[in-house]
Write a protein that holds these residues in place. Structure first.
Motif, PDB file in Angstrom:
ATOM      1  N   GLY A 204       0.810  -1.210   0.000  1.00  0.00           N
ATOM      2  CA  GLY A 204       0.000   0.000   0.000  1.00  0.00           C
ATOM      3  C   GLY A 204       0.847   1.264   0.000  1.00  0.00           C
ATOM      4  N   LYS A 205       0.154   2.406  -0.073  1.00  0.00           N
ATOM      5  CA  LYS A 205       0.841   3.692  -0.188  1.00  0.00           C
ATOM      6  C   LYS A 205       0.419   4.664   0.902  1.00  0.00           C
ATOM      7  CE  LYS A 205       1.324   3.430  -5.231  1.00  0.00           C
ATOM      8  NZ  LYS A 205       1.023   4.119  -6.523  1.00  0.00           N
ATOM      9  N   LEU A 206       1.346   5.500   1.285  1.00  0.00           N
ATOM     10  CA  LEU A 206       1.082   6.594   2.218  1.00  0.00           C
ATOM     11  C   LEU A 206       0.329   7.694   1.483  1.00  0.00           C
ATOM     12  CD1 LEU A 206       3.757   8.227   4.577  1.00  0.00           C
ATOM     13  CD2 LEU A 206       2.156   9.597   3.252  1.00  0.00           C
ATOM     14  N   VAL A 207      -0.826   8.066   2.006  1.00  0.00           N
ATOM     15  CA  VAL A 207      -1.603   9.171   1.437  1.00  0.00           C
ATOM     16  C   VAL A 207      -1.362  10.448   2.216  1.00  0.00           C
ATOM     17  CG1 VAL A 207      -3.935  10.025   0.965  1.00  0.00           C
ATOM     18  CG2 VAL A 207      -3.364   7.634   0.480  1.00  0.00           C
ATOM     19  N   SER A 208      -1.422  10.364   3.540  1.00  0.00           N
ATOM     20  CA  SER A 208      -1.179  11.519   4.390  1.00  0.00           C
ATOM     21  C   SER A 208      -0.845  11.039   5.794  1.00  0.00           C
ATOM     22  CB  SER A 208      -2.403  12.448   4.425  1.00  0.00           C
ATOM     23  OG  SER A 208      -3.515  11.798   5.022  1.00  0.00           O
ATOM     24  N   MET A 209      -0.341  11.952   6.603  1.00  0.00           N
ATOM     25  CA  MET A 209      -0.131  11.688   8.017  1.00  0.00           C
ATOM     26  C   MET A 209      -1.210  12.425   8.792  1.00  0.00           C
ATOM     27  SD  MET A 209       2.297   9.585   7.897  1.00  0.00           S
ATOM     28  CE  MET A 209       2.329   9.363   9.680  1.00  0.00           C
TER      29      MET A 209
END
Length: 234
Positions: A204-209
């Motif tokens: 998966g991917k980081l979208v936001s923190m």
């Protein structure tokens, strides 16, 4: 400014874990909004070793509009739902426990995707080998009267499946990115930089923190570029 992704219904992800020395924790919204399901496997065999100023005069705390928590006089808390860029700071207040109010200024400064091979010294299960690891760097300054020694900051990674992921913790030292709570003696005026490790399942991917201390809190989020591993690494 509000972030619709954060207010969307969150779904728990698979219970992938670093088997040996890293505890991989998924944080999904619960009915109470105060706790998250956790997976903490046992440990053995890691090559790493096991771990085990104040401002001038004090001022009376105040309760700013829109907040139920007291903060030092003159402190302006960042509005819930604010969307920030990397490097921009937010002033936030939350309760790590019933007796403590944390007031900090924090900023997410850097997001790095790292290869799974970074954790070659740890024995990984199959699901974790299919995850995407990230290092997230955060600056924190204690603005309130509470000693926040060893308090974890409720900063979560939001992935493309609208799942909130909690930072992993280590039972052995991992100098590249220690992924630990705030340091000891973190009193008013103290500041530090922390590096947190997150594993996003199924590549998966980081979208936001996302700073989100409870389910009913409209998250403050950070968005920005993710540094990618060099070509041929991992």
């Amino acid at each position: 400014m509000h972030n619709d992704r954060v207010t969307a219904r969150l779904r728990p992800g698979p219970a992938a874990a670093l088997l040996v020395s890293v505890a991989f924790v998924l944080a999904a919204c619960s009915g109470s909004g105060s706790s998250s399901p956790q997976t903490e496997p046992g440990s053995s065999g890691s090559k790493g070793s096991s771990p085990t100023s104040s401002h001038g005069q004090s001022s009376a705390p105040t309760t700013p509009a829109g907040s139920s928590l007291p903060v030092p006089q003159g402190t302006t808390v960042t509005a819930q739902g604010t969307s920030l860029k990397l490097g921009q700071a937010a002033t936030v207040a939350w309760q790590p426990d019933q007796k403590t109010v944390g007031v900090i200024k924090m900023a997410v400064t850097r997001q790095q995707q790292v290869p799974v091979s970074t954790f070659r010294d740890f024995r990984l299960d199959r699901a974790t080998r299919r995850s995407t690891p990230y290092f997230v760097h955060v600056t924190v300054k204690n603005l309130g009267p509470s000693d926040l020694s060893h308090v974890p900051v409720p900063l979560y990674l939001l992935d493309q499946q609208h799942t909130l992921l909690q930072a992993s913790t280590f039972q052995a030292q991992f100098p590249a990115c220690p992924s630990r709570p705030l340091p000891a003696k973190f009193k008013r005026g103290s500041h530090t930089t922390v590096c947190l490790v997150y594993f996003v399942p199924k590549h998966g991917k980081l979208v936001s923190m996302s700073f989100r201390p409870s389910e009913d809190y409209d998250a403050i989020t950070w968005h920005g570029a993710v540094q990618k591993p060099r070509h041929g690494k991992g």
